[in-house]
Design an enzyme around this catalytic site. Sequence first.
Site, PDB file in Angstrom:
ATOM      1  N   GLU A  85      14.416 -37.707  43.923  1.00 52.72           N
ATOM      2  CA  GLU A  85      13.982 -37.675  42.533  1.00 52.72           C
ATOM      3  C   GLU A  85      13.037 -38.863  42.384  1.00 52.72           C
ATOM      4  O   GLU A  85      13.454 -40.016  42.368  1.00 52.72           O
ATOM      5  CB  GLU A  85      15.183 -37.813  41.584  1.00 52.72           C
ATOM      6  CG  GLU A  85      16.229 -36.723  41.718  1.00 52.72           C
ATOM      7  CD  GLU A  85      15.871 -35.444  40.947  1.00 52.72           C
ATOM      8  OE1 GLU A  85      14.779 -35.385  40.342  1.00 52.72           O
ATOM      9  OE2 GLU A  85      16.704 -34.509  40.960  1.00 52.72           O
ATOM     10  N   HIS A 131      11.689 -26.389  42.364  1.00 51.24           N
ATOM     11  CA  HIS A 131      11.333 -25.445  41.296  1.00 51.24           C
ATOM     12  C   HIS A 131      10.097 -24.629  41.705  1.00 51.24           C
ATOM     13  O   HIS A 131       9.793 -24.508  42.888  1.00 51.24           O
ATOM     14  CB  HIS A 131      11.187 -26.190  39.959  1.00 51.24           C
ATOM     15  CG  HIS A 131      12.294 -27.178  39.734  1.00 51.24           C
ATOM     16  ND1 HIS A 131      13.568 -26.798  39.378  1.00 51.24           N
ATOM     17  CD2 HIS A 131      12.343 -28.532  39.912  1.00 51.24           C
ATOM     18  CE1 HIS A 131      14.342 -27.881  39.306  1.00 51.24           C
ATOM     19  NE2 HIS A 131      13.633 -28.932  39.631  1.00 51.24           N
ATOM     20  N   HIS A 179      11.559 -33.749  43.996  1.00 52.29           N
ATOM     21  CA  HIS A 179      11.855 -33.523  42.582  1.00 52.29           C
ATOM     22  C   HIS A 179      11.434 -34.732  41.754  1.00 52.29           C
ATOM     23  O   HIS A 179      11.091 -35.791  42.293  1.00 52.29           O
ATOM     24  CB  HIS A 179      13.371 -33.310  42.369  1.00 52.29           C
ATOM     25  CG  HIS A 179      13.877 -32.016  42.912  1.00 52.29           C
ATOM     26  ND1 HIS A 179      14.116 -30.928  42.118  1.00 52.29           N
ATOM     27  CD2 HIS A 179      14.182 -31.642  44.178  1.00 52.29           C
ATOM     28  CE1 HIS A 179      14.549 -29.920  42.870  1.00 52.29           C
ATOM     29  NE2 HIS A 179      14.597 -30.331  44.122  1.00 52.29           N
ATOM     30  N   GLU A 181       7.477 -30.710  36.172  1.00 54.62           N
ATOM     31  CA  GLU A 181       8.049 -31.142  37.444  1.00 54.62           C
ATOM     32  C   GLU A 181       7.575 -30.238  38.573  1.00 54.62           C
ATOM     33  O   GLU A 181       7.296 -30.701  39.677  1.00 54.62           O
ATOM     34  CB  GLU A 181       9.580 -31.135  37.358  1.00 54.62           C
ATOM     35  CG  GLU A 181      10.251 -31.611  38.632  1.00 54.62           C
ATOM     36  CD  GLU A 181      11.759 -31.427  38.617  1.00 54.62           C
ATOM     37  OE1 GLU A 181      12.295 -30.981  37.585  1.00 54.62           O
ATOM     38  OE2 GLU A 181      12.392 -31.726  39.649  1.00 54.62           O
TER      39      GLU A 181
HETATM   40 ZN   LIG Z   1      14.158 -30.878  40.007  1.00 58.85          ZN
END
Ligand SMILES: [Zn+2]
Length: 320
Positions: A284, A110, A202, A147
């Site tokens: 993640e 992101h 992430h 995030e």
């Molecule tokens: Zn993400």
Amino acid sequence: MSYVGPDFDPPQPRRSPLRRPLVVAAAALVPGALAGWLLWQATGSGGEAGGSGGVAAGASSTGKTASTGSGDDDKVPTPSASDPSSSSSPSVPAASGPLSGKVVVIDPGHNPGNFQHTTEINRKVDIGTNRKECDTTGTSTNSGYTEADFTLDVARRARKILEEQGATVKFTQDGNRPWGPCVDERARIGNEAHADAVVSVHADGSGAGNRGFHVILPGAVHEGAADTRPIVAPSRDLGERVAGRFVRNTGSAPSNYIGDGTGLVTRKDLGGLNLSTVPKVFIECGNMRDSKDAALLTSGAWRQKAAQGISEGIVSFVRK
Ligand SMILES: [Zn+2]
């Protein structure tokens, strides 16, 4: 965030978060997942990746509480700023750093600016299998830690660790552009850098009670501009090493809601993986929407451990 999975597994007890998912995995005869886990452990028992000790540091796959791996640490290239030549491996090059000549691309998921550029990030790009949004805003903790801020912080910490060992580290974005890049450009940056390894950082946005990390591996995709077939195997190797070292350094358990307790998930719907021509995985690091995971993700000390784990996994892979 790249996935909000089905709640096919209830929240697990803190102390033995792996036990039940693994039992479930075994009972349900999920050979792929189990094979991944066993390979992960086997890699550790071979002394290179240290996965066995690493896994045991956070949880046990067998129910017994194994202590840290005995005797394999001397074969493990542990990154250390104060002792860059700590590894006794004969493959270590001279003083310039064990990662001299290696190119690592870190992809901070992101972008903090994506929230202000929804039109741009919502436009569709070709990911081989189909067209998909350029990028997304990512998730955040319930208290508003995004995030995008998390991924940049962990990525910068990892860059420092890797550069101290001589690696050339490139980012897909460093908070230095208003939005994006799009997922296709994120992949292209790794490809054009001829990266030895790419890790996309992430944190997930799943339901409360869903905890732990998972590493996303590219599935075999051969469609349109995507052909992941050459990178499937090396990416799995990279991902298993990253997962093992992540466990060892953070003490976090593999996800209790996806991956059947292995911490590994294969996907074919992510442009950043589909379009990669070099070994690449996503991690993640935890679930921002779970309060206990959020307490970790918002801790600078924990993010340093996460960066260390990711870096060690990369080091293990690129030096093999
Ligand atoms: Zn993400």
